[in-house]
Design a protein around this motif. Structure first.
Motif, short mmCIF file in Angstrom:
data_model
loop_
_atom_site.label_atom_id
_atom_site.label_comp_id
_atom_site.label_asym_id
_atom_site.label_seq_id
_atom_site.Cartn_x
_atom_site.Cartn_y
_atom_site.Cartn_z
N HIS A 41 -8.68 -6.62 11.56
CA HIS A 41 -10.08 -7.14 11.65
C HIS A 41 -9.95 -8.61 12.16
CE1 HIS A 41 -14.14 -8.11 10.02
NE2 HIS A 41 -13.43 -9.26 9.53
N HIS A 78 -12.06 -10.19 15.41
CA HIS A 78 -13.04 -11.54 15.73
C HIS A 78 -12.37 -12.26 17.06
CE1 HIS A 78 -15.48 -11.91 12.33
NE2 HIS A 78 -14.64 -11.60 11.58
N SER A 106 -14.07 -17.52 8.67
CA SER A 106 -15.16 -16.49 8.22
C SER A 106 -15.13 -16.61 6.66
CB SER A 106 -14.52 -15.07 8.79
OG SER A 106 -13.38 -14.98 7.81
N ASP A 146 -19.30 -9.87 11.17
CA ASP A 146 -18.35 -8.82 11.22
C ASP A 146 -19.19 -7.76 12.20
OD1 ASP A 146 -16.63 -9.88 10.04
OD2 ASP A 146 -17.08 -8.91 8.02
ZN ZN Z 1 -14.72 -11.06 9.62
#
Ligand code: ZN
Ligand code: KG4
Length: 325
Positions: free
Chosen positions: A107, A111, A131, A293
């Motif tokens: 993940h 980003h 985040s 996200d």
């Molecule tokens: Zn995130």
């Protein structure tokens, strides 16, 4: 084309990315912010149930692309175990049914690759990832050469905004709400202490600021909230700047990026621009809609991994809630 799935926290999202052109062909995201709002944060079990409802609905819209798919990508780490599993289960089912290879995407890499969605740009050497789950400075050379050089010891930057909002009885996510409220306040009104100033370590900490803000909220009334929000945002951002400045002395930047949901914060962006000015360095940002996200960023990483034939066997694909880059 690659179909990518993101469900690491509270956004259910699916994207289709063209492998050759690297362009986004389809992208949809169903956010759960409203459902979690009353709880002041993400409730994992509720999030997982909402993913189970939303993901199949989005998938239905993608059926026309199925014959052209070459791989299925999914976020496998880091994130909430129960929500990651929703995406992973769907990815496995698609892989078996359509006989396609699987790609497991980190993940955080996602980003960073949000910078490359529908645009080609240079790799920034230093990336600030802010985040709800992370606050990190990442040294980036290429997809496979990324090192975290600093991270938070407790709360994350975005999370601290969420917690401050909750203290004031404001809804989740707190970032945009606090940023808006701060516009009406004086950032110098409260003198909250900037964390870890005396310490040489390159790390961040937000628990001290959070506690100082709690005391101010408890001692004050609603009319003080704009000043509290503004002073909190100032210290939260200045903490990042002071630490990163020290790092940049040894690692002068040409290209610097801020990514992650909290990179939408304009107060932080302005401070980072001022920090970069003496170096004549360029600040790279993802388009606003790709800061939080989304599956488009997962698909963008997956295209690179596909070209490297970086696939994962179905039995080995599992959720890794805590994982470095
Ligand atoms: Zn995130
Ligand atoms: O990247 P993201 O969508 O999800 C995670 O991977 O965690 O980031 C969401 C986080 C939330 O904590 C939210 O409050 C924060 O980003 N955020 C902001 C702003 N917009 C979103 N924080 C500060 N200022 C903002 N404008």
């Amino acid at each position: 084309m690659i179909l990518s799935i993101e469900s690491s926290c509270d956004d259910s999202s699916i994207a289709i990315t063209d492998i050759q052109t690297k362009q986004l062909v389809y992208h949809k995201k169903i956010s759960q912010e409203l459902e979690h709002s009353v709880y002041g944060g993400v409730v994992p079990e509720l999030a997982s149930r909402l993913h189970a409802e939303a993901l199949p609905k989005i998938l239905e819209e993608c059926v026309e692309y199925f014959p052209r798919l070459k791989a299925i990508a999914v976020t496998n780490a880091p994130g909430l175990a129960v929500t990651l599993m929703e995406g992973i289960t769907m990815a496995k089912a698609l892989s078996v049914t359509l006989d396609l290879p699987l790609i497991a995407v980190n993940h955080l890499k996602g980003h960073i690759f949000s910078l490359f969605i529908d645009k080609e740009t240079v790799f920034p050497q230093t990336v600030l990832l802010v985040s709800g789950g992370h606050t990190q400075v990442v040294k980036v050379k290429s997809l496979n050469e990324m090192t975290t050089v600093a991270s938070t010891m407790d709360d994350s930057f975005g999370e601290s905004f969420d917690k401050v909002a909750k203290m004031m009885g404001l809804p989740y996510p707190g970032g945009p709400v606090i940023e808006k409220l701060a516009k009406e306040g004086d950032p110098k009104h409260y003198k909250f202490t900037i964390p870890l100033q005396q310490k040489k370590i390159f790390a961040f900490s937000y628990s001290g600021i959070k506690n100082a803000v709690r005391l101010a909220v408890e001692a004050g009334s609603e009319t003080d909230y704009p000043n509290i929000a503004a002073s909190f945002q100032e210290v939260a951002s200045e903490h990042l700047i002071r630490k990163i400045k020290k790092y940049l002395v040894e690692n002068p930047p040409k290209n610097f990026a801020i990514v992650g949901g909290a990179s939408a914060n304009l107060y932080l962006r302005t401070k980072v621009e001022a920090m970069l000015a003496p170096y004549g360095a360029k600040l790279h940002l993802a388009e606003l809609k790709y800061c939080s996200d989304n599956a488009a960023m997962i698909g963008r990483v997956a295209v690179e991994m596909y070209m490297q034939e970086d696939f994962i066997e179905i039995e080995k694909l599992q959720a890794i809630p805590r994982s470095p880059l």
